[in-house]
Design an enzyme around this catalytic site. Structure first.
Site, PDB file in Angstrom:
ATOM      1  N   ASP A  99      69.702   4.940  -0.681  1.00  0.00           N
ATOM      2  CA  ASP A  99      70.755   5.185   0.248  1.00  0.00           C
ATOM      3  C   ASP A  99      72.110   4.676  -0.282  1.00  0.00           C
ATOM      4  O   ASP A  99      72.201   3.691  -0.352  1.00  0.00           O
ATOM      5  CB  ASP A  99      70.436   4.521   1.405  1.00  0.00           C
ATOM      6  CG  ASP A  99      71.254   5.322   2.882  1.00  0.00           C
ATOM      7  OD1 ASP A  99      72.438   5.765   2.388  1.00  0.00           O
ATOM      8  OD2 ASP A  99      70.684   5.553   4.078  1.00  0.00           O
ATOM      9  N   HIS A 101      75.171   5.103   1.487  1.00  0.00           N
ATOM     10  CA  HIS A 101      76.204   5.074   2.655  1.00  0.00           C
ATOM     11  C   HIS A 101      76.386   3.686   2.863  1.00  0.00           C
ATOM     12  O   HIS A 101      75.460   2.706   3.032  1.00  0.00           O
ATOM     13  CB  HIS A 101      75.724   5.629   3.769  1.00  0.00           C
ATOM     14  CG  HIS A 101      75.331   7.199   3.725  1.00  0.00           C
ATOM     15  ND1 HIS A 101      74.424   7.589   3.191  1.00  0.00           N
ATOM     16  CD2 HIS A 101      76.237   8.294   3.943  1.00  0.00           C
ATOM     17  CE1 HIS A 101      74.213   9.032   3.243  1.00  0.00           C
ATOM     18  NE2 HIS A 101      75.487   9.407   3.593  1.00  0.00           N
ATOM     19  N   SER A 152      65.471   6.751   5.031  1.00  0.00           N
ATOM     20  CA  SER A 152      65.877   5.384   4.954  1.00  0.00           C
ATOM     21  C   SER A 152      65.298   4.433   6.215  1.00  0.00           C
ATOM     22  O   SER A 152      64.930   3.402   5.835  1.00  0.00           O
ATOM     23  CB  SER A 152      67.460   4.844   4.975  1.00  0.00           C
ATOM     24  OG  SER A 152      68.175   5.746   3.936  1.00  0.00           O
TER      25      SER A 152
HETATM   26 CO1  B1M Z   1      76.058  11.432   4.107  1.00  0.00          CO
HETATM   27  N1  B1M Z   1      74.711  11.904   5.258  1.00  0.00           N
HETATM   28  N2  B1M Z   1      75.032  12.250   2.516  1.00  0.00           N
HETATM   29  N3  B1M Z   1      77.445  10.882   2.766  1.00  0.00           N
HETATM   30  N4  B1M Z   1      77.022  11.103   5.312  1.00  0.00           N
HETATM   31  C1  B1M Z   1      75.074  11.715   6.723  1.00  0.00           C
HETATM   32  C2  B1M Z   1      74.397  10.358   7.028  1.00  0.00           C
HETATM   33  C3  B1M Z   1      74.320  13.034   7.261  1.00  0.00           C
HETATM   34  C4  B1M Z   1      74.151  12.427   8.846  1.00  0.00           C
HETATM   35  C5  B1M Z   1      75.512  14.117   7.501  1.00  0.00           C
HETATM   36  C6  B1M Z   1      74.882  15.048   8.120  1.00  0.00           C
HETATM   37  O1  B1M Z   1      74.400  15.995   7.422  1.00  0.00           O
HETATM   38  N5  B1M Z   1      75.262  15.475   9.323  1.00  0.00           N
HETATM   39  C7  B1M Z   1      73.158  13.310   6.340  1.00  0.00           C
HETATM   40  C8  B1M Z   1      71.872  12.487   6.758  1.00  0.00           C
HETATM   41  C9  B1M Z   1      70.897  13.506   7.289  1.00  0.00           C
HETATM   42  C10 B1M Z   1      69.562  12.916   7.287  1.00  0.00           C
HETATM   43  O2  B1M Z   1      69.163  12.154   6.789  1.00  0.00           O
HETATM   44  N6  B1M Z   1      68.731  13.789   8.195  1.00  0.00           N
HETATM   45  C11 B1M Z   1      73.869  12.815   5.160  1.00  0.00           C
HETATM   46  C12 B1M Z   1      73.331  13.395   3.873  1.00  0.00           C
HETATM   47  C13 B1M Z   1      72.395  14.591   4.086  1.00  0.00           C
HETATM   48  C14 B1M Z   1      73.880  12.934   2.576  1.00  0.00           C
HETATM   49  C15 B1M Z   1      73.505  13.500   1.188  1.00  0.00           C
HETATM   50  C16 B1M Z   1      71.818  13.799   0.916  1.00  0.00           C
HETATM   51  C17 B1M Z   1      74.234  14.991   0.777  1.00  0.00           C
HETATM   52  C18 B1M Z   1      73.897  15.387  -0.435  1.00  0.00           C
HETATM   53  O3  B1M Z   1      73.965  15.013  -1.344  1.00  0.00           O
HETATM   54  N7  B1M Z   1      73.386  16.603  -0.420  1.00  0.00           N
HETATM   55  C19 B1M Z   1      73.899  12.358   0.247  1.00  0.00           C
HETATM   56  C20 B1M Z   1      72.911  11.319   0.316  1.00  0.00           C
HETATM   57  C21 B1M Z   1      73.110  10.326  -0.757  1.00  0.00           C
HETATM   58  C22 B1M Z   1      72.209   8.983  -0.578  1.00  0.00           C
HETATM   59  O4  B1M Z   1      72.487   8.256   0.063  1.00  0.00           O
HETATM   60  N8  B1M Z   1      71.099   9.023  -1.678  1.00  0.00           N
HETATM   61  C23 B1M Z   1      75.177  11.792   1.154  1.00  0.00           C
HETATM   62  C24 B1M Z   1      76.227  11.332   0.784  1.00  0.00           C
HETATM   63  C25 B1M Z   1      77.379  11.073   1.389  1.00  0.00           C
HETATM   64  C26 B1M Z   1      78.792  10.553   0.679  1.00  0.00           C
HETATM   65  C27 B1M Z   1      78.580   9.694  -0.657  1.00  0.00           C
HETATM   66  C28 B1M Z   1      79.460  11.677   0.263  1.00  0.00           C
HETATM   67  C29 B1M Z   1      79.447   9.824   1.975  1.00  0.00           C
HETATM   68  C30 B1M Z   1      79.115   8.256   1.899  1.00  0.00           C
HETATM   69  C31 B1M Z   1      80.266   7.417   1.154  1.00  0.00           C
HETATM   70  C32 B1M Z   1      79.982   5.910   1.363  1.00  0.00           C
HETATM   71  O5  B1M Z   1      79.223   5.464   2.391  1.00  0.00           O
HETATM   72  N9  B1M Z   1      80.567   5.200   0.505  1.00  0.00           N
HETATM   73  C33 B1M Z   1      78.495  10.334   3.015  1.00  0.00           C
HETATM   74  C34 B1M Z   1      79.181  10.259   4.543  1.00  0.00           C
HETATM   75  C35 B1M Z   1      80.429   9.766   4.528  1.00  0.00           C
HETATM   76  C36 B1M Z   1      78.390  10.577   5.657  1.00  0.00           C
HETATM   77  C37 B1M Z   1      78.783  10.790   6.999  1.00  0.00           C
HETATM   78  C38 B1M Z   1      79.567  12.102   7.240  1.00  0.00           C
HETATM   79  C39 B1M Z   1      79.449   9.449   7.796  1.00  0.00           C
HETATM   80  C40 B1M Z   1      78.683   8.272   7.332  1.00  0.00           C
HETATM   81  C41 B1M Z   1      79.798   7.018   7.799  1.00  0.00           C
HETATM   82  O6  B1M Z   1      80.359   6.376   6.903  1.00  0.00           O
HETATM   83  N10 B1M Z   1      80.033   6.853   9.239  1.00  0.00           N
HETATM   84  C42 B1M Z   1      77.388  10.901   7.557  1.00  0.00           C
HETATM   85  C43 B1M Z   1      77.495  11.669   9.130  1.00  0.00           C
HETATM   86  C44 B1M Z   1      77.369  10.572  10.351  1.00  0.00           C
HETATM   87  O7  B1M Z   1      76.994   9.440  10.124  1.00  0.00           O
HETATM   88  N11 B1M Z   1      77.800  11.269  11.316  1.00  0.00           N
HETATM   89  C45 B1M Z   1      76.435  11.343   6.708  1.00  0.00           C
HETATM   90  C46 B1M Z   1      80.978   5.757   9.385  1.00  0.00           C
HETATM   91  C47 B1M Z   1      80.293   4.324   9.421  1.00  0.00           C
HETATM   92  C48 B1M Z   1      81.293   3.124  10.160  1.00  0.00           C
HETATM   93  O8  B1M Z   1      79.092   4.513  10.469  1.00  0.00           O
HETATM   94  O9  B1M Z   1      77.511   3.867   8.717  1.00  0.00           O
HETATM   95  O10 B1M Z   1      76.805   4.966  10.747  1.00  0.00           O
HETATM   96  P1  B1M Z   1      77.620   4.008  10.005  1.00  0.00           P
HETATM   97  O11 B1M Z   1      77.662   2.500  10.700  1.00  0.00           O
HETATM   98  C49 B1M Z   1      77.824   2.408  11.953  1.00  0.00           C
HETATM   99  C50 B1M Z   1      76.311   2.127  12.732  1.00  0.00           C
HETATM  100  O12 B1M Z   1      75.393   2.909  12.205  1.00  0.00           O
HETATM  101  C51 B1M Z   1      76.313   0.658  12.563  1.00  0.00           C
HETATM  102  O13 B1M Z   1      77.506   0.045  12.583  1.00  0.00           O
HETATM  103  C52 B1M Z   1      78.627   1.059  12.232  1.00  0.00           C
HETATM  104  C53 B1M Z   1      79.350   1.114  13.356  1.00  0.00           C
HETATM  105  O14 B1M Z   1      80.087  -0.112  13.720  1.00  0.00           O
HETATM  106  N12 B1M Z   1      75.577   0.140  11.594  1.00  0.00           N
HETATM  107  C54 B1M Z   1      75.044  -1.184  11.292  1.00  0.00           C
HETATM  108  C55 B1M Z   1      75.201   0.624  10.267  1.00  0.00           C
HETATM  109  N13 B1M Z   1      74.723  -0.071   9.519  1.00  0.00           N
HETATM  110  C56 B1M Z   1      74.262  -1.462  10.242  1.00  0.00           C
HETATM  111  C57 B1M Z   1      73.856  -2.607   9.750  1.00  0.00           C
HETATM  112  C58 B1M Z   1      73.595  -3.547  10.853  1.00  0.00           C
HETATM  113  C59 B1M Z   1      74.131  -3.318  11.933  1.00  0.00           C
HETATM  114  C60 B1M Z   1      74.771  -2.046  12.282  1.00  0.00           C
HETATM  115  O15 B1M Z   1      73.043  -4.674  10.533  1.00  0.00           O
HETATM  116  C61 B1M Z   1      72.478  -5.043   9.402  1.00  0.00           C
END
Ligand code: B1M
Length: 214
Positions: A99, A101, A152
């Protein structure tokens, strides 16, 4: 457009043109920079996720959105409240194997660091083996795992099993979009000897870390 709509739009459009001026303005309006992140910027990121899911955005565009989000967080970070002490304990942080992200993980790093924890960030795609080696070296009080992909969540189960195998029972904090409290309690915790807690966001992560260290 309102200020909030413009802020969300920078993330959706993946552009920084005007971003910092609007963030300055937002700082006047919001008492806590975190409200700007959790509010309009997260609204933008959720819209990106929706459009991506709908095949209306390609990975390269989502990467640009991520860049904007990171730049905004970096701009806001100096304005966040922080305590001077770093005596609450050490947290080892990682995005799990497979992963990439890291925006959420980096936010957790900032919030914990600003609130008295020493954070060691291992980065992304961290294998259980790398984690085990780092745990032996750093002797953390808490292990923090982040993961956004559905696979993940499963990887966290495997990681918990591997850590247990290695005789580790330090509390684990997990978070990320693919996880839930139910999954954590039913699937991850039973595979581990120590406490496993689910955090829904970074502030929840801080509250749980505080509780663990009390
Ligand atoms: Co990706 N991605 N992505 N992506 N991406 C998602 C996660 C996805 C839901 C989008 C979608 O399709 N709607 C989907 C996953 C689907 C699934 O698994 N069922 C997805 C996909 C499919 C993919 C790829 C497979 C796409 C591809 O290549 N075909 C690929 C995977 C690569 C890999 O990981 N091997 C991929 C790639 C990417 C980018 C690189 C382009 C980019 C990431 C850049 C980066 O992080 N440096 C990206 C992004 C930006 C997203 C979305 C749009 C946004 C994620 C984000 O940063 N959110 C995402 C859609 C979504 O989440 N709505 C998506 C903002 C962030 C602040 O929130 O990380 O959730 P988040 O963190 C939150 C909480 O979750 C929590 O606190 C935070 C808020 O305070 N939290 C914790 C998180 N970790 C925590 C740990 C803790 C406590 C709280 O304690 C240890």
């Amino acid at each position: 457009l309102t200020l909030e709509e413009r802020l969300a739009n920078y993330v959706v459009e993946g552009t920084k043109e005007g971003l910092f001026e609007d963030l300055e303005q937002a700082l006047q309006r919001y008492s806590d920079p975190l409200q700007i992140i959790n509010g309009p910027l997260m609204d933008g990121m959720n819209e990106v996720g929706r459009l991506f899911n709908d095949n209306q955005l390609i990975v390269a565009e989502v990467l640009q959105s991520a860049e904007v989000m990171k730049a905004a967080v970096a701009f806001l970070e100096p304005y966040m409240e922080k305590t001077e002490d770093s005596s609450k304990g050490k947290v080892l942080l990682a995005t799990v194997k497979g992963d990439v992200h890291d925006i959420g993980k980096n936010l957790v790093d900032i919030i914990l660091s600003n609130n008295g924890f020493k954070v060691v960030d291992l980065g992304i795609k961290v294998t259980p083996q790398q984690l085990i080696e780092a745990i032996k070296l750093e002797k953390p009080d808490i292990i923090g795992l982040s993961g956004l992909l559905v696979k993940s969540a499963q990887q966290m189960v495997v990681t918990a099993q591997d850590l247990k195998q290695a005789g580790i029972s330090i509390p684990i904090l997990v978070g990320g979009a693919a996880l839930s409290r139910k999954f954590t309690e039913n699937k991850i915790a039973p595979e581990y000897d120590g406490i496993v807690l689910y955090a829904k966001d970074a502030m929840d992560g801080l509250a749980l870390a505080n509780r663990l260290q009390r």
